[in-house]
Structures are given as structure tokens and as C-alpha cells.
Design a protein around this motif. Structure first.
Motif, PDB file in Angstrom:
ATOM      1  N   ASP A 170       0.861  -1.183   0.000  1.00  0.00           N
ATOM      2  CA  ASP A 170       0.000   0.000   0.000  1.00  0.00           C
ATOM      3  C   ASP A 170       0.898   1.234   0.000  1.00  0.00           C
ATOM      4  OD1 ASP A 170      -1.802   2.027   0.418  1.00  0.00           O
ATOM      5  OD2 ASP A 170      -2.760   1.115   2.170  1.00  0.00           O
ATOM      6  N   SER A 233      -8.737   1.720 -10.721  1.00  0.00           N
ATOM      7  CA  SER A 233      -9.563   1.469  -9.547  1.00  0.00           C
ATOM      8  C   SER A 233     -11.026   1.309  -9.934  1.00  0.00           C
ATOM      9  CB  SER A 233      -9.412   2.614  -8.541  1.00  0.00           C
ATOM     10  OG  SER A 233      -9.990   2.241  -7.304  1.00  0.00           O
ATOM     11  N   SER A 234     -11.675   0.350  -9.309  1.00  0.00           N
ATOM     12  CA  SER A 234     -13.114   0.203  -9.533  1.00  0.00           C
ATOM     13  C   SER A 234     -13.905   0.898  -8.430  1.00  0.00           C
ATOM     14  CB  SER A 234     -13.491  -1.283  -9.593  1.00  0.00           C
ATOM     15  OG  SER A 234     -13.279  -1.880  -8.341  1.00  0.00           O
ATOM     16  N   ARG A 236     -13.790   4.237  -5.246  1.00  0.00           N
ATOM     17  CA  ARG A 236     -13.160   5.470  -4.784  1.00  0.00           C
ATOM     18  C   ARG A 236     -12.136   5.140  -3.692  1.00  0.00           C
ATOM     19  NH1 ARG A 236     -14.736  11.141  -4.006  1.00  0.00           N
ATOM     20  NH2 ARG A 236     -13.987  11.836  -1.961  1.00  0.00           N
ATOM     21  N   ARG A 237     -10.938   5.694  -3.804  1.00  0.00           N
ATOM     22  CA  ARG A 237      -9.905   5.458  -2.788  1.00  0.00           C
ATOM     23  C   ARG A 237      -9.371   6.805  -2.315  1.00  0.00           C
ATOM     24  NH1 ARG A 237      -6.103   0.474  -5.155  1.00  0.00           N
ATOM     25  NH2 ARG A 237      -7.673  -0.457  -6.526  1.00  0.00           N
ATOM     26  N   ILE A 244      -8.713   9.034  -5.450  1.00  0.00           N
ATOM     27  CA  ILE A 244      -8.740   8.298  -6.717  1.00  0.00           C
ATOM     28  C   ILE A 244     -10.196   7.936  -6.986  1.00  0.00           C
ATOM     29  CG2 ILE A 244      -7.826   6.306  -7.984  1.00  0.00           C
ATOM     30  CD1 ILE A 244      -5.582   7.939  -6.834  1.00  0.00           C
ATOM     31  N   PRO A 246     -13.231   6.095  -9.255  1.00  0.00           N
ATOM     32  CA  PRO A 246     -13.325   4.895 -10.102  1.00  0.00           C
ATOM     33  C   PRO A 246     -12.942   5.240 -11.543  1.00  0.00           C
ATOM     34  CG  PRO A 246     -15.239   5.063  -8.670  1.00  0.00           C
ATOM     35  CD  PRO A 246     -14.462   6.336  -8.488  1.00  0.00           C
ATOM     36  N   ALA A 250      -4.828   3.784  -9.713  1.00  0.00           N
ATOM     37  CA  ALA A 250      -4.451   3.756  -8.299  1.00  0.00           C
ATOM     38  C   ALA A 250      -2.987   3.369  -8.115  1.00  0.00           C
ATOM     39  CB  ALA A 250      -5.327   2.765  -7.545  1.00  0.00           C
ATOM     40  N   GLN A 273       0.247   0.369  -5.263  1.00  0.00           N
ATOM     41  CA  GLN A 273      -0.942   1.198  -5.400  1.00  0.00           C
ATOM     42  C   GLN A 273      -1.318   1.777  -4.037  1.00  0.00           C
ATOM     43  OE1 GLN A 273      -4.394  -1.677  -6.051  1.00  0.00           O
ATOM     44  NE2 GLN A 273      -2.688  -3.077  -5.634  1.00  0.00           N
ATOM     45  N   CYS A 275      -4.163   2.078  -1.188  1.00  0.00           N
ATOM     46  CA  CYS A 275      -5.389   1.466  -0.654  1.00  0.00           C
ATOM     47  C   CYS A 275      -5.869   0.224  -1.419  1.00  0.00           C
ATOM     48  CB  CYS A 275      -6.531   2.489  -0.616  1.00  0.00           C
ATOM     49  SG  CYS A 275      -6.104   4.035   0.166  1.00  0.00           S
ATOM     50  N   PRO A 276      -5.024  -0.772  -1.587  1.00  0.00           N
ATOM     51  CA  PRO A 276      -5.483  -1.975  -2.294  1.00  0.00           C
ATOM     52  C   PRO A 276      -6.666  -2.644  -1.597  1.00  0.00           C
ATOM     53  CG  PRO A 276      -3.365  -2.365  -1.205  1.00  0.00           C
ATOM     54  CD  PRO A 276      -3.629  -0.893  -1.126  1.00  0.00           C
ATOM     55  N   ASP A 279     -10.183  -2.092  -2.757  1.00  0.00           N
ATOM     56  CA  ASP A 279     -10.655  -2.833  -3.927  1.00  0.00           C
ATOM     57  C   ASP A 279     -10.574  -4.335  -3.698  1.00  0.00           C
ATOM     58  OD1 ASP A 279     -11.892  -2.717  -6.357  1.00  0.00           O
ATOM     59  OD2 ASP A 279     -10.234  -1.737  -7.413  1.00  0.00           O
TER      60      ASP A 279
END
Lengths: 348, 348
Positions: A170, A233-234, A236-237, A244, A246, A250, A273, A275-276, A279
Motif C-alpha cells: 500500500d 480502480s473500480s 473510490r480510494r 482516486i 473509479p 491507483a 498502489q 489502498c489496495p 478494492d
């Protein structure tokens, strides 16, 4: 027995984030004595290294010009943290070795300099031998998780047919420089442009890790291929101020394959990336050895990178001091281990 | 370059289950040449080792009397698999070392002979140095999973405050001898009587593993305590012809603790039983390093014991040949690694 006299005398060369961490750890270890510090930053010149580190003064000053230090101080080992690239570090390394001082470098390419710069590796080996000292490159990766730990895991293996290893980390704790080189927060088009112009580089060290594994095991690898793709990213991070959305990037999925002929024998994967977990991907180190026996290893979370790079640099100090002259790799030495208490250093 | 002449010349000493496995692996490796085999079984005397192993003949005979072999054959390394106990192996070890031959032993106590027999360790070190050769003890455990892997995992650790490691395996593939020494199939009363009279011994190697970790890290351990308790099954378990009913003993839970003063700094656990999965326990190796950073590692299933002991013995052959004279432990040498292809041996 005068323990004071037996402490290993170390100079920290380079006081960026990693170099500062190494210097702090040297100061914290009973068996080591920090006898100097070198950095190009004019603001540090003549400052006490303790104060530069935000601690109490320790009576050792940082210098911009190592000439006097190298000429007048007895130094057993220099730990150097200045760059990832052996070509850029070469002048300093030759200067230190020529002064009869052993070196631990955390330059990623130094983990196995023969992988991409065989002529520099040969030169370093020759200079080190000429002056009766030794030099090694270490780090969490390359130098530990995706190579040393892999080869150690095969200690009891009768046959190894294929190796897969992955390090999922991360990047959230890191800053803008790391984000930029990994493409964090870019659009797909920006990511592709960044890879094309070399500003998005992914991980530095795959050719070195594959060289270490191949050389330790004798797998007959004759070709390394690397591939960098965006991690879109699928979800929001959020990492600090950075958001980030969607569809945005990321981070960077970096894959390296070692081939023997047409067969992919080693596959190393390092998706970096922010915040893995957001996701659905857990951080950790994952190693699979196919062969006899088949071995599946995992750590969770991943072995902390910054801490472990400073740690392995310091833990390697007594190893390189005890080594025979020349250029070494981490696979050529007894495994570095956490060294607790002065006696663990002084015995080596 | 004549590759044939460069192969490492090895003698296998002891042809029990483990010794046979080692001999087979030596025969399978291009970089090694099996030049002799020693066993006390009169039925093997003069027999081709290939035929003893159930393979094609290889032109090398087993002998009951190693005198002629040691006197007339050039031997680089002896791999010896005769007993768990260094006291019993000592006469053979001194004889081999005195013949100027390096030794890899799989006797559990040889992983760190100084742990329980410092005088024997000193004697072996002296004899080896006198004759310019080296000797090391290895195995899956002690010698790898609960010690070498543990210390390697601390390569990047800045501080280690406590270590817990556990190896959960399934004894089902083993035979009556192993079942008896681990108390498999006994009642609680029989188990207690077996521990009291020494017929139920649990794992051999905990003092050695703790010595290796302590010496590598400098943890200041001053006392080791061990505890053997029965694993009472709550379910019916079947291992071959053997049936364990609920309430019967499925195996032996063996725990060893290394103390520094009153603090338990290392805890190693090795529950050995048949069919642990039947009672909801997964087989695997589990290591936790408390400190900076904290590390949690697991393998699943456990690294296969018999295979890995033969593997590490053979993988250590080039390491001990290259070592400086004297008594070594696995932590003193570069990590053994699976060696694929002749070149991996010949370079070392």
C-alpha cells in the motif's frame, strides 16, 4: 575486554529518508558507533547528526565533503543511501573502497549489479579485492522479500520447476514523488504517456531479483521481460489529500518474467498502489515454489518496506565486515538477521 | 574443461529411510557423483547401491566396513544419516573428519551441537580444523523451518522482542516407530507412562533451534524449558490401519520456551499427530516475529519433512565444501538453496 574499542565504526553516507532511518538505527544499536555522516545538502554541513535527525546531539557532524573524514577517521563500514542506480553511485563507491572501507549500499541495482552492468560489477569487485574490503547491495526488495526469502524457502527442495512471487503493498504512507513514479492518480492516457516518457517507472530491481534467484538455484534463465500496466480502480480510494475516483489509476502493476528458452520459470509481480484493500486486495508477500516439495508461503501484511530496508542495511554491517574481499550479493553471505544487543555484532 | 572431473564426490553413510532418500537425490543431481555408500546392514554389504535403492545398478557398492573406502577413494563430502544423537555419531564423525573429508549430518542434535553437548562441539571443531575440513548439521527441523527460516525472516528487522513459531504436521504417512515415539493411539494413562519412561519423546531438536535463533539474533536467552502434552482427539481419526477413537491420543504436543530471565522470548510449538484436519486444525508452518516490523508468515501445508530433510542435506553439500575449516551451523553459511543443474554445484 574494552567493549567500546570493539564497536563497529560506521559512516552513514546520504541523509535522505532512507539514509536518515539507517543513521537512527546505527545510533540505537549498542554494537555500532556512528563516526561520521556525509550528505550533499549545504544546510547539513557541520551540523550535529543527532540534531539533523531531530534528536539530541551526539558529537558527530555531517559533512558535505568526505575527503577529510575518509583521510583521518578509522571507518570499518560505510552504509550508503544516495540513489537507485549503480552508475550514479560508482564514483562514491570506488572512493570509499579505495580508502580501505567496506560498503553496504541500498541502491536497488547494487543487489546484483552484474544483472544490468556487468562491467561495473567487475570493476567494483576488482577495486574491493585490491584494497582488501568487501561491498554488498541490500534492501527489502530487491535483496530480501522477492529473492533472498525465495531462495531460502528452497533450502530443502529437491527440485524447483517454477517460482511465482508477489508483493502487494500500500503506497498510501508515501509522498508525491513515489505517487508520480507509480502513476498514482493519473488517467489511463496520462499513465500510458508516463510509461512512454519514462516518468512512470514502476519497481526498480526485478532484473536483480531474478539474477539472484537464478544464480542461487541454477535455473538457466536466459531472458528477462518486464511489463508495466495501470491498476485502474473500480472504487473510490482516499490516501491523505489524494482522491482516486473509479476509472482512475491507483498505481502500477509491474510484472517481470524470467525465461529459460520459451518457458517462463520465474514470475515476479509487484502491484504498487494506494489502498489496495479498498478494492478487495489484501497486502502481503506471496511465494509459491513449484517442484518437490510444492511450497506456498504468505505474509500478511507485507513486510514493511521502509523499516526493513533500513533494518537489513544495518543488520548486514557485521556480515560485510566478516566477508572475504570483493563484490558480494546477499545470497553469498550468511543471512542477515536482526541483531539485538552488542554481543550479536561483536561476535561477527 | 572436464565437467566429469569437477563433480563433487560424495559418500552416503547410513541407508535407513532418510539415507536412502539422500542417496537417490545424490544420484539424480548432475553436479554430484556418488562414489560410495556405507551401512551396517550385512544384507547390503557388497550390493550395488542402485539395486539397494530399487533402481538400476550404478557401479558403486555398499560396504559394511568403511576402512577401505576412506583409505583408497577420493571423497569430498560424506552425508551421514545414522542417528539423532551426536554422542552416538561422534566416533564416525571423527573418523570421517580425520580422513580429511567434509561432513553434512542430519542428526538433529548436530544442528547446534553446542546447545546440549558443548564439549563434543568443541572436539568436532578442533578435529575439523586440524584436518582442514568442515562439518555441519542440517534438516527440515531443526535446521530449517523453526530456526533458519525464522532468522532469515528477521533480515530487515530493526528490533525483535519475541518470536512464536509453530509447525503443524500430519504423521499419517509415517509408520509404527514414529507413532510409538509420539504416543499415537495411546490412552491418556499410557501416554503419561510413556513420557515418564522415555518411550514417548516428542520432537528432537528444540534446544538446538532455540540456540540457533538466539545465537543469530543475540536475544540473550539463558534457559530453555520443554513441555510434552497429549493431543486428545475429539473425533474419530483413521490413519491406515490405525483408528483413533474420541478420547484417545492422536499425538504429542511439544512446546519449547526460551527465557531471558523471567521473560519468554521464544516459543516454539510442534504438535505432531495423525489427521489434524479431522479435528479442524490445518497443517502448516506459522511464524510470528514481534518487534519492528511485526511479521506474520504462514505456509500451508507444512513444508514436507522427509523430502526437505533429504533436500537440505544434498543442497548443503557445495556449501560445506566451500566453507572455512571447523564446525559450522546452518546460520553460519550462505543459505542452502535448491540446486538445479550441474553448474549450480560446480560454481560453489
Amino acid at each position: 575486554m574494552n567493549t567500546q574499542q570493539q564497536r563497529i565504526r560506521v559512516v552513514q553516507w546520504g541523509l535522505g529518508a532512507m539514509g536518515r532511518g539507517i543513521a537512527q538505527l546505527i545510533l540505537a544499536k549498542d554494537g555500532l558507533e556512528l563516526v561520521g555522516a556525509v550528505d550533499a545538502n549545504p544546510a547539513y554541513d557541520g551540523q550535529d547528526i543527532g540534531e539533523v535527525l531531530g534528536q539530541d546531539p551526539v558529537g558527530v557532524n555531517v559533512t558535505n565533503d568526505p575527503s577529510m573524514l575518509l583521510a583521518t577517521t578509522r571507518i570499518d563500514v560505510v552504509t550508503i543511501a544516495t540513489t537507485s542506480w549503480v552508475g550514479r553511485q560508482l564514483p562514491d563507491l570506488k572512493r570509499i573502497l579505495s580508502s580501505g572501507i567496506n560498503v553496504v549500499s541500498i541502491a536497488e541495482e547494487m543487489a546484483a549489479p552484474e544483472a544490468q552492468h556487468p562491467e561495473i560489477a567487475a570493476e567494483l569487485d576488482a577495486v574491493a579485492r585490491e584494497h582488501g574490503v568487501s561491498i554488498v547491495g541490500v534492501g527489502v526488495n530487491p535483496g530480501f522479500v522477492l529473492d533472498l526469502l525465495v531462495v531460502t524457502l528452497t533450502a530443502g527442495s529437491q527440485e524447483v520447476t517454477r517460482i511465482e512471487a508477489s508483493r502487494v503493498n500500500d503506497l498510501s504512507p508515501y509522498g508525491p514523488t513515489v505517487f508520480r513514479t507509480q502513476g498514482v492518480g493519473t488517467s489511463l492516457a496520462e499513465f500510458e504517456a508516463g510509461v512512454a516518457d519514462g516518468s512512470i517507472v514502476g519497481h526498480v530491481g526485478f532484473p536483480e531479483s531474478i539474477a539472484l534467484i537464478n544464480d542461487a538455484l541454477g535455473l538457466g534463465i536466459d531472458r528477462v521481460e518486464q511489463q508495466i500496466t495501470p491498476i485502474v480502480s473500480s472504487v473510490r480510494r482516499e490516501a491523505g489529500d489524494l482522491v482516486i475516483e473509479p476509472g482512475q489509476v491507483a498505481g502500477c502493476n509491474h510484472i517481470a518474467s524470467g525465461y529459460r528458452g520459451d518457458a517462463e520459470v520465474i514470475r515476479l509481480t509487484h502491484p504498487q498502489q494506494v489502498c489496495p484493500e479498498a478494492d478487495g486486495r489484501s497486502t502481503g508477500d506471496y511465494i509459491t515454489i513449484y517442484g518437490t516439495p510444492e511450497i506456498h508461503l504468505s505474509t500478511g501484511p507485507e513486510i514493511a518496506g521502509g523499516i526493513a530496508t533500513a533494518g537489513i542495511a544495518v543488520n548486514t554491517i557485521p556480515r560485510i565486515l566478516a566477508a572475504s574481499p570483493g563484490l558480494k550479493r546477499v545470497i553469498d553471505l550468511p543471512a542477515p538477521t536482526a541483531l539485538m544487543g552488542a554481543s550479536a555484532y561483536l561476535r561477527r
